[in-house]
Design a protein around this motif. Structure first.
Motif, PDB file in Angstrom:
ATOM      1  N   ALA A  56      34.997  55.446   9.368  1.00 13.71           N
ATOM      2  CA  ALA A  56      35.978  56.178  10.160  1.00 13.71           C
ATOM      3  C   ALA A  56      36.428  57.436   9.427  1.00 13.71           C
ATOM      4  O   ALA A  56      36.572  57.443   8.200  1.00 13.71           O
ATOM      5  CB  ALA A  56      37.177  55.285  10.446  1.00 13.71           C
ATOM      6  N   VAL A  57      36.672  58.484  10.185  1.00 15.51           N
ATOM      7  CA  VAL A  57      37.137  59.740   9.595  1.00 15.51           C
ATOM      8  C   VAL A  57      38.416  59.514   8.803  1.00 15.51           C
ATOM      9  O   VAL A  57      38.602  60.062   7.709  1.00 15.51           O
ATOM     10  CB  VAL A  57      37.364  60.796  10.695  1.00 15.51           C
ATOM     11  CG1 VAL A  57      38.016  62.051  10.117  1.00 15.51           C
ATOM     12  CG2 VAL A  57      36.053  61.150  11.378  1.00 15.51           C
ATOM     13  N   GLU A  58      39.305  58.680   9.309  1.00 15.30           N
ATOM     14  CA  GLU A  58      40.588  58.456   8.659  1.00 15.30           C
ATOM     15  C   GLU A  58      40.423  57.890   7.245  1.00 15.30           C
ATOM     16  O   GLU A  58      41.271  58.110   6.383  1.00 15.30           O
ATOM     17  CB  GLU A  58      41.445  57.512   9.503  1.00 15.30           C
ATOM     18  CG  GLU A  58      42.900  57.508   9.117  1.00 15.30           C
ATOM     19  CD  GLU A  58      43.789  56.921  10.193  1.00 15.30           C
ATOM     20  OE1 GLU A  58      45.000  56.811   9.955  1.00 15.30           O
ATOM     21  OE2 GLU A  58      43.272  56.601  11.274  1.00 15.30           O
ATOM     22  N   SER A  59      39.312  57.196   7.012  1.00  7.92           N
ATOM     23  CA  SER A  59      39.107  56.608   5.684  1.00  7.92           C
ATOM     24  C   SER A  59      38.819  57.654   4.623  1.00  7.92           C
ATOM     25  O   SER A  59      38.866  57.352   3.422  1.00  7.92           O
ATOM     26  CB  SER A  59      37.960  55.596   5.734  1.00  7.92           C
ATOM     27  OG  SER A  59      36.709  56.245   5.967  1.00  7.92           O
ATOM     28  N   TYR A  60      38.537  58.877   5.041  1.00 11.45           N
ATOM     29  CA  TYR A  60      38.231  59.936   4.087  1.00 11.45           C
ATOM     30  C   TYR A  60      39.430  60.827   3.793  1.00 11.45           C
ATOM     31  O   TYR A  60      39.319  61.767   2.998  1.00 11.45           O
ATOM     32  CB  TYR A  60      37.060  60.778   4.593  1.00 11.45           C
ATOM     33  CG  TYR A  60      35.770  60.000   4.698  1.00 11.45           C
ATOM     34  CD1 TYR A  60      35.132  59.532   3.558  1.00 11.45           C
ATOM     35  CD2 TYR A  60      35.212  59.707   5.939  1.00 11.45           C
ATOM     36  CE1 TYR A  60      33.961  58.796   3.644  1.00 11.45           C
ATOM     37  CE2 TYR A  60      34.031  58.975   6.030  1.00 11.45           C
ATOM     38  CZ  TYR A  60      33.414  58.522   4.889  1.00 11.45           C
ATOM     39  OH  TYR A  60      32.253  57.790   4.963  1.00 11.45           O
ATOM     40  N   LEU A  61      40.582  60.562   4.424  1.00  4.96           N
ATOM     41  CA  LEU A  61      41.787  61.315   4.104  1.00  4.96           C
ATOM     42  C   LEU A  61      42.141  61.094   2.644  1.00  4.96           C
ATOM     43  O   LEU A  61      42.090  59.975   2.142  1.00  4.96           O
ATOM     44  CB  LEU A  61      42.945  60.875   4.999  1.00  4.96           C
ATOM     45  CG  LEU A  61      42.821  61.186   6.498  1.00  4.96           C
ATOM     46  CD1 LEU A  61      43.943  60.512   7.267  1.00  4.96           C
ATOM     47  CD2 LEU A  61      42.824  62.684   6.759  1.00  4.96           C
ATOM     48  N   GLY A  62      42.510  62.160   1.963  1.00  6.71           N
ATOM     49  CA  GLY A  62      42.797  62.062   0.539  1.00  6.71           C
ATOM     50  C   GLY A  62      41.839  62.924  -0.261  1.00  6.71           C
ATOM     51  O   GLY A  62      41.249  63.879   0.264  1.00  6.71           O
TER      52      GLY A  62
END
Length: 388
Positions: A115-121
């Protein structure tokens, strides 16, 4: 200056009037066959994407324009899925920060599952993605030379960033002729965005000689040319100077980072859909006021770069000139106040709490950030008189 400094940058920059004509030659360097141009509906209406497709010559090309302002994670997911499904082997980001960030993410994540959200950071994208060429049509974000993409989390009413070396463009093409049709309000907002990048980079705890050089030069160019670019948009000299200023500001904050103007602007945009450049511009003088005591000499340097006379003044009085210069510039280019944007003062608590959670901006800020300090900044911003 103590410590080890790291300056990061992209590999190739093509800059100048008419530079977009070199696009096919740049694509050929990657032996690409199928090219996706990521842009937005507003830019499609200007005809600029059609010019870019024409510059590509015989390449198999598709224009993807399903990108909204302040793109959401869902937008990036859809674009990434399209890249994978259609088998593109090179992505071009064309437009302002929204199209560019979407293109950067889609190209990088096309080769990374999850998921794209898992790459936030920071540095969470493991594998290199597809080659990407970035062509800005606004002079503000500097995203063409940074490893950052900012996405909206609609359900949480905020914004967060992906920071990764995999987001660096392989090539950036800066052609000031593509910015000539930019409306005055967008020219003003994006120009103030670039000014915010440069000022925050210059006073950042992570500044270094190279970022200092680019930041001050960006500030000087913006102070000298933004008014002309806004009020005489056909002036190509001013447009070229602003595009260069945006580039320099991007090179500065790409390594020095930004501070609490951005830390508060992201929740302001996420909660009230305020355009990013406008949010930065509305907050900039008040965060500068908060930070002033922690970086007096640097704010005096900023005043000088903005053309303010500081000879014979104390360091403090010279530094104060930077605040008045920024307020005057924002007024001259038509930046509204928080009240004029109908933001309710009742939002102060939520904005401050969200801002305090943005460690990527808290850590570089020159003055220690507290909840009480952020509330004070926002209270001053809400008390600002009407800009017109």
């Amino acid at each position: 200056m103590p410590g080890i400094q790291v300056f990061t940058h992209i590999n190739r920059l093509v800059q100048g009037r008419g530079a977009v004509a070199q696009l096919a030659e740049e694509v050929a360097r990657f032996q690409a066959r199928k090219v996706l141009v990521v842009t937005d509906p507003g830019l499609v209406a200007t005809g600029i994407p059609a010019r870019v497709v024409e510059a590509l010559g015989g390449y198999s090309t598709h224009v993807y324009s399903d990108v909204e302002p302040d793109p959401s994670i869902q937008t990036v997911e859809r674009c990434t899925a399209f890249v994978r499904q259609q088998g593109f082997d090179l992505v071009i980001g064309l437009g302002g920060g929204s199209a560019i960030d979407t293109a950067k993410c889609a190209a990088a994540l096309a080769s990374n599952e999850g998921a794209v959200e898992s790459y936030l950071g920071i540095e969470k994208i493991p594998a290199a993605g597809l080659p990407k060429i970035i062509i800005p049509t606004t002079a503000g974000t500097g995203s063409e030379v940074t490893n950052v993409a900012v996405l909206s989390l609609k359900d949480q009413h905020t914004k967060k960033g992906i920071v990764s070396r995999q987001l660096f463009a392989d090539v950036a093409i800066l052609d000031p002729e593509l910015t000539l049709g930019l409306p005055a309000a967008i020219t003003a907002a994006t120009g103030m965005d670039a000014l915010t990048h440069a000022i925050e980079a210059y006073v950042s705890r992570f500044h270094q000689p190279l970022t200092d050089h680019f930041a001050l030069e960006a500030i000087r160019l913006i102070g000298a040319h933004l008014r002309t670019a806004v009020h005489h948009g056909e002036n190509l000299d001013a447009r070229e100077a602003m595009l260069t200023a945006s580039l320099y500001a991007g090179l500065a904050f790409g390594s020095a980072a930004t501070g609490m103007v951005h830390g508060l602007a992201m929740p302001l945009g996420g909660q009230f859909e305020v355009p990013h450049g406008v949010a930065n511009a509305m907050l900039l003088p008040y965060v500068m006021r908060f930070n002033l005591v922690a970086a007096l000499e640097r704010y005096r340097d900023i005043a000088v770069a903005l053309g303010e006379p500081v000879a014979g003044l104390s360091v403090r009085d010279g530094a104060e000139r930077s605040l008045s210069a920024v307020r005057q510039l924002a007024h001259d280019v038509g930046i509204p106040t928080l009240r004029e944007m109908n933001i309710p003062p009742s939002a102060i608590d939520a904005l401050a709490r969200d801002g305090l959670s943005n460690s990527r901006q808290v850590l570089p800020n020159p003055r220690k950030v507290t909840y009480e300090g952020l509330v004070g900044i926002l209270e001053e911003a809400f008390a600002a008189p009407a800009s017109r």
